[in-house]
Design a protein around this motif. Structure first.
Motif, mmCIF file in Angstrom:
data_model
loop_
_atom_site.group_PDB
_atom_site.id
_atom_site.type_symbol
_atom_site.label_atom_id
_atom_site.label_comp_id
_atom_site.label_asym_id
_atom_site.label_seq_id
_atom_site.Cartn_x
_atom_site.Cartn_y
_atom_site.Cartn_z
ATOM 1 N N ILE A 223 13.027 -18.141 18.170
ATOM 2 C CA ILE A 223 13.417 -18.786 19.422
ATOM 3 C C ILE A 223 13.399 -20.293 19.196
ATOM 4 O O ILE A 223 12.431 -20.850 18.676
ATOM 5 N N LEU A 224 14.522 -20.956 19.541
ATOM 6 C CA LEU A 224 14.682 -22.393 19.346
ATOM 7 C C LEU A 224 14.749 -23.069 20.707
ATOM 8 O O LEU A 224 15.497 -22.617 21.585
ATOM 9 N N HIS A 225 13.991 -24.137 20.907
ATOM 10 C CA HIS A 225 14.003 -24.898 22.155
ATOM 11 C C HIS A 225 14.859 -26.146 21.945
ATOM 12 O O HIS A 225 14.486 -27.042 21.198
ATOM 13 N N LEU A 226 16.007 -26.200 22.633
ATOM 14 C CA LEU A 226 16.977 -27.273 22.398
ATOM 15 C C LEU A 226 17.564 -27.757 23.703
ATOM 16 O O LEU A 226 17.556 -27.055 24.719
ATOM 17 N N HIS A 227 18.129 -28.963 23.654
ATOM 18 C CA HIS A 227 19.093 -29.413 24.659
ATOM 19 C C HIS A 227 20.463 -29.192 24.054
ATOM 20 O O HIS A 227 20.704 -29.546 22.893
ATOM 21 N N ILE A 228 21.388 -28.620 24.819
ATOM 22 C CA ILE A 228 22.735 -28.391 24.322
ATOM 23 C C ILE A 228 23.572 -29.635 24.561
ATOM 24 O O ILE A 228 23.722 -30.092 25.690
ATOM 25 N N MET A 229 24.109 -30.185 23.491
ATOM 26 C CA MET A 229 24.890 -31.411 23.569
ATOM 27 C C MET A 229 26.360 -31.118 23.338
ATOM 28 O O MET A 229 26.712 -30.109 22.735
ATOM 29 N N PRO A 230 27.285 -32.003 23.789
ATOM 30 C CA PRO A 230 28.704 -31.788 23.520
ATOM 31 C C PRO A 230 28.961 -31.708 22.027
ATOM 32 O O PRO A 230 28.382 -32.447 21.242
ATOM 33 N N SER A 231 29.870 -30.789 21.657
ATOM 34 C CA SER A 231 30.164 -30.580 20.248
ATOM 35 C C SER A 231 31.235 -31.543 19.776
ATOM 36 O O SER A 231 31.997 -32.092 20.549
ATOM 37 N N VAL B 218 7.343 -27.929 9.232
ATOM 38 C CA VAL B 218 7.803 -26.570 9.471
ATOM 39 C C VAL B 218 7.614 -26.229 10.949
ATOM 40 O O VAL B 218 6.587 -26.561 11.543
ATOM 41 N N GLY B 219 8.628 -25.614 11.544
ATOM 42 C CA GLY B 219 8.601 -25.326 12.976
ATOM 43 C C GLY B 219 9.461 -26.264 13.787
ATOM 44 O O GLY B 219 9.663 -26.055 14.981
ATOM 45 N N SER B 220 10.000 -27.313 13.147
ATOM 46 C CA SER B 220 10.853 -28.274 13.862
ATOM 47 C C SER B 220 12.317 -27.871 13.738
ATOM 48 O O SER B 220 12.726 -27.218 12.783
ATOM 49 N N THR B 221 13.119 -28.263 14.723
ATOM 50 C CA THR B 221 14.558 -28.029 14.748
ATOM 51 C C THR B 221 15.264 -29.334 15.085
ATOM 52 O O THR B 221 14.870 -30.017 16.043
ATOM 53 N N VAL B 222 16.274 -29.679 14.308
ATOM 54 C CA VAL B 222 16.987 -30.951 14.487
ATOM 55 C C VAL B 222 18.465 -30.665 14.710
ATOM 56 O O VAL B 222 19.082 -29.901 13.959
ATOM 57 N N TYR B 223 19.007 -31.268 15.753
ATOM 58 C CA TYR B 223 20.461 -31.230 15.972
ATOM 59 C C TYR B 223 21.065 -32.415 15.223
ATOM 60 O O TYR B 223 20.647 -33.557 15.410
ATOM 61 N N THR B 224 22.066 -32.157 14.377
ATOM 62 C CA THR B 224 22.559 -33.215 13.497
ATOM 63 C C THR B 224 24.020 -32.993 13.150
ATOM 64 O O THR B 224 24.597 -31.950 13.455
ATOM 65 N N CYS B 225 24.593 -33.981 12.484
ATOM 66 C CA CYS B 225 25.927 -33.845 11.903
ATOM 67 C C CYS B 225 25.798 -33.569 10.413
ATOM 68 O O CYS B 225 24.828 -33.985 9.775
ATOM 69 N N SER C 178 16.834 -27.248 29.813
ATOM 70 C CA SER C 178 16.205 -26.458 28.766
ATOM 71 C C SER C 178 17.158 -25.386 28.302
ATOM 72 O O SER C 178 17.971 -24.887 29.066
ATOM 73 N N SER C 179 17.051 -25.050 27.035
ATOM 74 C CA SER C 179 17.894 -24.004 26.488
ATOM 75 C C SER C 179 17.194 -23.375 25.310
ATOM 76 O O SER C 179 16.466 -24.039 24.576
ATOM 77 N N SER C 180 17.396 -22.091 25.125
ATOM 78 C CA SER C 180 16.798 -21.395 23.997
ATOM 79 C C SER C 180 17.866 -20.583 23.276
ATOM 80 O O SER C 180 18.663 -19.901 23.911
ATOM 81 N N LYS C 181 17.886 -20.712 21.935
ATOM 82 C CA LYS C 181 18.730 -19.865 21.111
ATOM 83 C C LYS C 181 17.838 -18.868 20.398
ATOM 84 O O LYS C 181 16.818 -19.244 19.824
ATOM 85 N N ASN D 129 5.583 -26.656 27.874
ATOM 86 C CA ASN D 129 5.937 -27.820 27.067
ATOM 87 C C ASN D 129 4.900 -28.093 25.979
ATOM 88 O O ASN D 129 5.236 -28.500 24.867
ATOM 89 N N GLU D 130 3.638 -27.869 26.316
ATOM 90 C CA GLU D 130 2.580 -28.143 25.356
ATOM 91 C C GLU D 130 2.613 -27.152 24.189
ATOM 92 O O GLU D 130 2.440 -27.528 23.014
ATOM 93 N N ALA D 131 2.857 -25.886 24.503
ATOM 94 C CA ALA D 131 2.843 -24.852 23.459
ATOM 95 C C ALA D 131 4.181 -24.727 22.738
ATOM 96 O O ALA D 131 4.227 -24.279 21.586
ATOM 97 N N PHE D 132 5.253 -25.126 23.416
ATOM 98 C CA PHE D 132 6.595 -24.951 22.838
ATOM 99 C C PHE D 132 7.445 -26.178 23.183
ATOM 100 O O PHE D 132 8.316 -26.137 24.037
ATOM 101 N N PRO D 133 7.165 -27.316 22.528
ATOM 102 C CA PRO D 133 7.871 -28.558 22.879
ATOM 103 C C PRO D 133 9.337 -28.534 22.463
ATOM 104 O O PRO D 133 9.778 -27.681 21.685
ATOM 105 N N PHE D 134 10.061 -29.522 22.995
ATOM 106 C CA PHE D 134 11.487 -29.673 22.658
ATOM 107 C C PHE D 134 11.672 -29.854 21.158
ATOM 108 O O PHE D 134 10.857 -30.455 20.467
ATOM 109 N N SER D 135 12.799 -29.331 20.657
ATOM 110 C CA SER D 135 13.202 -29.472 19.257
ATOM 111 C C SER D 135 12.238 -28.788 18.304
ATOM 112 O O SER D 135 11.938 -29.285 17.225
ATOM 113 N N THR D 136 11.768 -27.613 18.738
ATOM 114 C CA THR D 136 10.934 -26.792 17.868
ATOM 115 C C THR D 136 11.426 -25.348 17.929
ATOM 116 O O THR D 136 12.271 -24.997 18.762
#
Length: 809
Positions: free
Chosen positions: A732-740, A610-617, A765-768, A712-719
């Motif tokens: 708040i989501l911490h992501l890299h924005i990739m081509p769609s 819980v707390g993780s975010t995954v970019y996927t198809c 860095s990017s946040s949604k 980075n320590e408190a709010f790492p990538f993909s969380t």
């Protein structure tokens, strides 16, 4: 009085544009009569009307009441409607092995709209999928049916000629020719002189060139449909005429899933799990029987048939898009029709209307006459032999409605063909048959899929009427990649809409949402109520800034706002940019089997803490990609709210591209139903906003607004985490924005701003930030957005310090 209907034989006469003609027994028009008014001793206008075909099924109508065959007790598939699409779907279902397929027609085959259609087939369209669909139709009517039955369908290969009266139009045709080469469609761009050699009766003085497709042609409605019926019945299909459908039975199971179970007629009930609505202009009524929304509208659509023209024999059919007129070869005469700006709506669709024609409204049709005479001057001295004005169904984007309805499983649509049912029928009939049998079409049919429209729009009569009118009126317009509709706008707006509008935002329409496109340096360009281009007594908006901006973008080159986008991209790459992405689909997948469902749906491993975010198809059953999205594993809330729903088991927050949200919603729900997963899909798209902050300084900007540690320590990538922003709780989501992938294609690559969001930048860095939406929270969202913009401006003004800021990040 107006002269309407078939005109009796008489010697050929010539009339100049304002001439009227008198006769003691009948009226007669030449195509050159602008007013098309005539006088007669008769007390009523002529009401005789006729189609230009030597054979129709109207003459073969039996006086016998009741169905033409006994009704079976059950069928694997019941196709309702015996027009072009109904016959093609039945034929292809039988050809693919579904022998227990039943077609029900309330009168005779073709009796609705198909019998009077012009039957033109043009092989080139701006879409690669449509080129393939048209090619299949041509193969069916010109080759396959004759080989299977020994009967001739009435196919005539006389070629097609597209007219270019300006450079932009010729550029469009060159693009079509290039597309045709990929698919083996023979075509040639001709000079005016070459065009004159091919079509001696044509005026070429105002031409830039033409596009000639020698293997285009004309189909015969009765011949095609009767041959399709013969081929389908030979493979085991059953076709029953004179059998109106009175109802569609739907059963709701314990999980709330609605499923077709039977079709009711005046003469009995047929048990079935699959119904195909091919009822054309009557499709809305048939949809209402099952609780299915069918977003189409019926209009009068007309053409006139001339008397004999010497030298016209064997000439190609002509489309003069800039004059909004077509000329169809009809033996030794021409059929002349087009798309006017003020079509007549058929609001009271009659259930008993069969093999019928309307009186032609000359005030509406006259606008086509001058363009026809300009292109083929001999028409000025040619009489009109008959008028053909019949009903056709039209849709919001001038594309058909295909696929399984979102409301009821097993209820399929095959309607709304915008007067192109004959030429698209073969390709669409095949895809629809494959869809029914295998659960999806072979080709990428998203542009025709009923799920391309959001459910809030498909039952909105105002939106359907406005958008269908605009699509009809602009049918022959050049297809530019940066165009936007003027009709049916402002249907779905997020709380930040007014803030962005005042900043000069030029909005684009996607899925009913007003989404930011780009920013106009000259200030606001609001979208006004639709003016129907001045038709029906509406006044045309004067000085309409939004429309003027669209007009400047009508080019195949870079649009004028390209430099604006460039500056936005560089700002995002070098400092920070804020994107309002509130039009995205925002769903929650929750329940005891949510993890199983997520493992089945998504290509990436989403079984994270819980707390993780995954970019996927998101995949389908064949392993193909339905869309790309982010999946965030969440904790249940203490009480149900759009931001933290209460649930048992696992929960996932899904952020999906806005223009494919309805399609994705249906896909996920179908998987949950088919796999019997014990979980629920909750749509919070209207309840949550979404802001994306991108660029090297995105973390610095956000850190100024939040008390939460964003290191980075408190709010790492993909969380992700739940935080308080401007006094309001937000994810708040911490992501890299990739081509769609799929999302980019479906949302339309016409938007350069969209490409900037998805592809042209790759920020560190990017946040949604999903934000809850309510009357109380809208002001908070607006205030927070203003704070973000203010901080963004401060960072841009202090670019010299950004290197140090970036180093700290």
């Amino acid at each position: 009085m107006f002269c309407t209907g078939t005109l009796m034989p008489a010697p050929q006469i010539s009339m100049i544009l304002s001439t009227t003609v008198r006769s003691t027994s009948f009226c007669r028009h030449s195509l050159s009569s602008r007013s098309l008014r005539c006088f007669s001793n008769a007390t009523v206008p002529t009401t005789e009307k006729s189609v230009p075909y030597t054979r129709t099924l109207k003459e073969e109508t039996s006086q016998k009441k009741g169905p033409s065959k006994p009704l079976p007790k059950d069928a694997d598939v019941v196709v309702i409607g015996g027009g072009s699409l109904g016959c093609q779907t039945t034929y292809h279902l039988a050809k693919m092995g579904v022998s227990n397929v039943l077609l029900l027609e309330r009168d005779r085959l073709t009796s609705g709209t198909t019998w009077h259609t012009a039957g033109l087939l043009w092989q080139l369209r701006p879409s690669d999928v449509e080129v393939e669909l048209l090619a299949h139709t041509r193969n069916v009517v010109s080759r396959d049916l004759q080989e299977e039955t020994g009967l001739h369908t009435g196919w005539i290969q006389n070629g097609g000629l597209f007219i270019a009266s300006n450079k932009q139009r010729l550029d469009e045709y060159k693009r079509l020719m290039s597309l045709g080469k990929v698919y083996g469609v023979e075509s040639y761009v001709l000079s005016p002189a070459e065009t004159k050699d091919l079509y001696p009766l044509m005026n070429v003085e105002d031409l830039y060139g033409t596009l000639y497709v020698p293997k285009d042609g004309t189909m015969d409605p009765a011949g095609t449909c009767t041959t399709l019926a013969r081929a389908a019945t030979a493979r085991g299909a059953t076709i029953i005429e004179n059998c109106p459908v009175t109802g569609v039975q739907v059963r709701t199971d314990d999980l709330g899933v609605k499923q077709v179970v039977a079709v009711e007629t005046r003469h009995g009930t047929i048990q079935t799990t699959h119904v195909v609505n091919c009822a054309g202009a009557w499709a809305r009524t048939l949809g209402q029987m099952a609780g299915v929304n069918v977003p189409l509208i019926a209009m009068h659509h007309a053409y006139v048939v001339t008397e004999r023209i010497e030298g016209i024999q064997n000439m190609p059919n002509v489309r003069d898009h800039d004059a909004s007129v077509y000329l169809r070869l009809q033996g030794d005469a021409l059929s002349v029709g087009g798309y006017e700006s003020n079509p007549v709506f058929w609001d009271d669709v009659s259930d008993d209307f069969s093999f019928g024609l309307f009186d032609l409204d000359w005030d509406v049709f006259t606008q086509h006459i001058e363009g026809a005479i300009n292109r083929v001057p001999v028409l000025e001295k040619t009489g009109i032999k008959s008028t053909v004005c019949g009903p056709e169904s039209f849709t919001a984007d001038h594309k058909p409605l295909l696929g399984e309805a979102p409301e009821v499983r097993g209820y399929f649509l095959g309607c709304g063909f915008n007067s192109a049912g004959m030429m698209l029928g073969g390709g669409c009939g095949k895809e629809l048959a494959h869809w029914i049998i295998h659960g999806r079409p072979e080709k990428d049919m998203y542009a025709y899929d009923i799920r391309r429209f959001h459910s809030s729009l498909t039952n909105n009569n105002c939106w359907i009427r406005e958008r269908s009118h605009e699509s009809y009126a602009k049918n022959y317009s050049v297809v530019f990649s940066h165009d936007e509709p003027l009709a049916g706008r402002n249907m779905r707006k997020d709380p930040l809409h007014e803030v962005l509008l005042q900043q000069g935002c030029v909005f684009q329409e996607r899925h009913g949402w007003e989404r930011p496109g780009w920013f106009n340096p000259q200030g606001p360009a609001p979208i006004l109520d639709y003016d129907y281009y001045g038709a029906y007594g509406h006044g045309v908006h004067e000085g309409y800034a939004y429309n003027q901006l669209l007009g400047k973008e009508y080019t195949f080159d870079f649009p004028p706002h390209h430099d604006v986008i460039r500056r936005e991209c560089l700002t995002c790459r070098n400092t920070v940019a804020v994107f309002n992405m509130s039009y995205f689909g925002k769903f929650y997948l929750v329940g005891p089997d949510a993890r199983k469902a997520a493992d089945w749906l998504f290509s990436a491993d989403v079984s994270k803490p819980v707390g993780s975010t995954v970019y996927t198809c998101m995949l389908n059953q064949r392993g193909g990609t339905e869309s790309d999205l982010t999946v965030s594993h969440i904790d249940p809330g203490l009480q149900t709210s759009p931001l933290a729903p209460k649930f048992e088991g696992d929960g996932y927050y899904l952020a999906i591209g806005g223009a494919v949200a309805q399609h994705n919603w249906c896909h996920i729900n179908n998987v949950l139903q088919d796999k019997s997963f014990r979980c629920t899909l909750i749509d919070c798209s209207e309840d949550l906003g979404m802001i994306s902050i991108q660029g090297p300084a995105s973390r610095a900007l956000l850190q100024e607004l939040l008390d939460t540690d964003l290191s980075n320590e408190a709010f790492p990538f993909s969380t992700h985490k739940l935080v308080k922003a401007a006094g309001h709780m937000s994810y708040i989501l911490h992501l890299h924005i990739m081509p769609s992938t799929k999302t980019s294609k479906s949302e339309g690559s016409s938007s350069t701003q969209h490409n900037a969001k998805k592809s042209k930048i790759n920020p560190p860095s990017s946040s949604k930030m999903p934000l809850p939406k309510s009357e109380e929270s809208e002001l908070s969202q607006q205030n927070m957005f203003k704070e973000i913009l203010a901080m963004k401006n401060i960072l841009e003004e202090n670019r010299d310090t950004l290197a140090a800021v970036h180093a700290n990040i």
